[in-house]
Design a protein around this motif. Sequence first.
Motif, short mmCIF file in Angstrom:
data_model
loop_
_atom_site.label_atom_id
_atom_site.label_comp_id
_atom_site.label_asym_id
_atom_site.label_seq_id
_atom_site.Cartn_x
_atom_site.Cartn_y
_atom_site.Cartn_z
N LEU A 137 0.84 -1.21 0.00
CA LEU A 137 0.00 0.00 0.00
C LEU A 137 0.87 1.26 0.00
O LEU A 137 0.57 2.24 -0.66
CB LEU A 137 -0.91 0.02 1.23
CG LEU A 137 -2.17 -0.84 1.17
CD1 LEU A 137 -2.93 -0.73 2.49
CD2 LEU A 137 -3.05 -0.42 0.01
N ARG A 138 1.95 1.18 0.73
CA ARG A 138 2.83 2.35 0.81
C ARG A 138 3.47 2.64 -0.55
O ARG A 138 3.54 3.80 -0.98
CB ARG A 138 3.93 2.12 1.86
CG ARG A 138 4.76 3.36 2.02
CD ARG A 138 5.84 3.20 3.05
NE ARG A 138 6.64 4.41 3.02
CZ ARG A 138 6.86 5.20 4.05
NH1 ARG A 138 6.37 4.89 5.21
NH2 ARG A 138 7.59 6.27 3.93
N ALA A 139 3.89 1.56 -1.23
CA ALA A 139 4.49 1.76 -2.56
C ALA A 139 3.44 2.37 -3.51
O ALA A 139 3.76 3.27 -4.30
CB ALA A 139 5.02 0.44 -3.10
N LEU A 140 2.20 1.89 -3.41
CA LEU A 140 1.13 2.43 -4.26
C LEU A 140 0.91 3.91 -3.95
O LEU A 140 0.81 4.74 -4.85
CB LEU A 140 -0.16 1.62 -4.03
CG LEU A 140 -1.43 2.15 -4.71
CD1 LEU A 140 -1.28 2.19 -6.23
CD2 LEU A 140 -2.65 1.29 -4.32
N TRP A 141 0.84 4.24 -2.65
CA TRP A 141 0.62 5.64 -2.24
C TRP A 141 1.77 6.52 -2.74
O TRP A 141 1.55 7.60 -3.28
CB TRP A 141 0.50 5.73 -0.71
CG TRP A 141 0.49 7.14 -0.21
CD1 TRP A 141 -0.50 8.06 -0.39
CD2 TRP A 141 1.54 7.81 0.50
NE1 TRP A 141 -0.14 9.26 0.18
CE2 TRP A 141 1.10 9.13 0.74
CE3 TRP A 141 2.79 7.41 0.98
CZ2 TRP A 141 1.89 10.06 1.43
CZ3 TRP A 141 3.57 8.34 1.66
CH2 TRP A 141 3.12 9.64 1.88
N GLU A 142 3.00 6.04 -2.58
CA GLU A 142 4.15 6.85 -3.02
C GLU A 142 4.07 7.10 -4.53
O GLU A 142 4.38 8.20 -5.00
CB GLU A 142 5.48 6.16 -2.66
CG GLU A 142 5.72 6.22 -1.17
CD GLU A 142 7.12 5.76 -0.75
OE1 GLU A 142 7.98 5.54 -1.63
OE2 GLU A 142 7.35 5.62 0.47
N ARG A 143 3.59 6.08 -5.29
CA ARG A 143 3.44 6.29 -6.74
C ARG A 143 2.35 7.33 -7.02
O ARG A 143 2.49 8.17 -7.89
CB ARG A 143 3.06 4.96 -7.44
CG ARG A 143 4.24 4.03 -7.66
CD ARG A 143 3.93 3.00 -8.74
NE ARG A 143 2.78 2.15 -8.43
CZ ARG A 143 2.80 1.08 -7.64
NH1 ARG A 143 3.92 0.73 -7.03
NH2 ARG A 143 1.71 0.36 -7.44
N GLU A 144 1.28 7.26 -6.25
CA GLU A 144 0.18 8.22 -6.47
C GLU A 144 0.61 9.65 -6.14
O GLU A 144 0.28 10.59 -6.87
CB GLU A 144 -1.05 7.81 -5.63
CG GLU A 144 -1.65 6.50 -6.12
CD GLU A 144 -2.96 6.16 -5.41
OE1 GLU A 144 -2.91 5.78 -4.23
OE2 GLU A 144 -4.02 6.28 -6.05
N VAL A 145 1.37 9.80 -5.06
CA VAL A 145 1.86 11.15 -4.72
C VAL A 145 2.83 11.63 -5.81
O VAL A 145 2.78 12.81 -6.22
CB VAL A 145 2.57 11.15 -3.33
CG1 VAL A 145 3.19 12.52 -3.03
CG2 VAL A 145 1.58 10.80 -2.23
N ALA A 146 3.66 10.71 -6.31
CA ALA A 146 4.62 11.10 -7.37
C ALA A 146 3.86 11.53 -8.62
O ALA A 146 4.27 12.48 -9.31
CB ALA A 146 5.56 9.94 -7.68
N GLU A 147 2.75 10.87 -8.91
CA GLU A 147 1.95 11.26 -10.10
C GLU A 147 1.41 12.67 -9.94
O GLU A 147 1.42 13.47 -10.87
CB GLU A 147 0.76 10.31 -10.28
CG GLU A 147 1.06 9.13 -11.16
CD GLU A 147 -0.06 8.08 -11.08
OE1 GLU A 147 -1.23 8.46 -10.91
OE2 GLU A 147 0.28 6.88 -11.15
N ILE A 148 0.91 12.97 -8.73
CA ILE A 148 0.37 14.32 -8.48
C ILE A 148 1.49 15.35 -8.66
O ILE A 148 1.32 16.37 -9.33
CB ILE A 148 -0.23 14.41 -7.06
CG1 ILE A 148 -1.47 13.53 -6.96
CG2 ILE A 148 -0.56 15.87 -6.69
CD1 ILE A 148 -2.07 13.42 -5.56
N ARG A 149 2.64 15.04 -8.06
CA ARG A 149 3.77 15.98 -8.12
C ARG A 149 4.20 16.22 -9.58
O ARG A 149 4.37 17.35 -10.02
CB ARG A 149 4.93 15.40 -7.31
CG ARG A 149 6.22 16.19 -7.39
CD ARG A 149 7.24 15.64 -6.43
NE ARG A 149 7.73 14.30 -6.76
CZ ARG A 149 7.52 13.22 -6.02
NH1 ARG A 149 6.84 13.27 -4.91
NH2 ARG A 149 8.02 12.05 -6.39
#
Length: 397
Positions: A303-315
């Motif tokens: 879940l953390r890896a998924l969240w980090e990818r989602e935050v990176a997409e926003i950034r």
Amino acid sequence: MFETLEPLPPDAILGMMALYRADPDPRKIDLSVGVYQDEEGRTPILESVKRAERAVFENEDTKTYVAIAGNAAFNRGVEGLLFGDAHPAVADGRVVTLQTPGGSGALCVAAHLIRRARPEARVHISEPSWPNHIPLLTLSGLEIATYPYYDQRAHRVDFERMVDAVEKIPAGDLLLLHACCHNPCGADLTRDQWQTLAELCERRGIVPFIDLAYQGFAEGLDEDAYGVRLMSERMPEVVVVSSCSKNFGLYRERVGSVSIVAANAESAKGVASHAANVARGIYSMPPDHGAAIVARILGDAELRALWEREVAEIRTRLNALRRLLADKLAERSTPVDFSFIANERGMFSFLGLDRERVVALRERFHIYMIESSRINVAGIRPANVDYIADAIAAVLE
Ligand SMILES: Cc1ncc(COP(=O)(O)O)c(C=O)c1O
């Protein structure tokens, strides 16, 4: 008794949102909102949040109160995000973290705690700053002062003037700094500037008070915490408030944290007891749901890896939109150089337009922004960027 209360002037941002909703023109564009929006103009629920939420629902077996300091797993997880995995201040038992109702709740708890520890301390905030900083901090009785931060003409941090002002701050006062994605100007401190401020705070005995409401939106999760980690290494005492509203998209769940870095583990015990007592006096216990979701995401590798990818997409999207708008404006050879938009970070920037031009953008082109010309970059889309750039160029003619 209540007849003494005269209505206050309407909130500028809410007023702008109402005008936008009432505008029937199909070309209308909202650059005034204070939340993240995706390509479709939605403020989405992150997939990592959805998955964690399902797991929370399946596994929760009580609705009894959480502890005053909140969810212990959340507090550990957030400390990891803020301070990194092996920060000496955490290892030495100097950091006390409480889960709070949003970053706003964190600011409020911090303010009351500071007032209790040193009633005469003043908090120095940047000019400009997030408008809610002053009401949240002064409710405790704390006094506020301001320091110059942003050069509206040059569109950059006015570091020389800032340093001059900080040099005059008395020992024991607090210096409120935006860790990244400065709200409202988008102009962040460089690493060298953080180093200079760390030296200055150390020399003058000023306590850094860092607000991290957009971790992950500027350069990266670790990169955006640079100032927090540096100050907590160098200084005996630091106050850090954070919000999960933006980077977890948990706005309405109200989840954030306050961390106090104390001079030593013994002093941290007093901080923990008073911080809990302050929270008890304001809201007793924080709400659970948002923090339970964050704790699950941070405690589960997938879940953390998924969240980090989602935050990176926003950034990546925010930074690409910044570049796109700056390029489109450059193509139109406007009299103003808008390249600063691409260099700033986070959701917000000031276009630097006067009130008349802001009104013209709204009335002639149905483009809405705050009167200060602060825009939310997330409202720009590849499909409307040419229209926005044409409109800005037109009002500058
Ligand atoms: C700089 C800053 N600090 C704190 C907050 C508070 O966030 P929350 O919604 O979590 O209370 C915000 C929200 O916009 C913000 O921009």
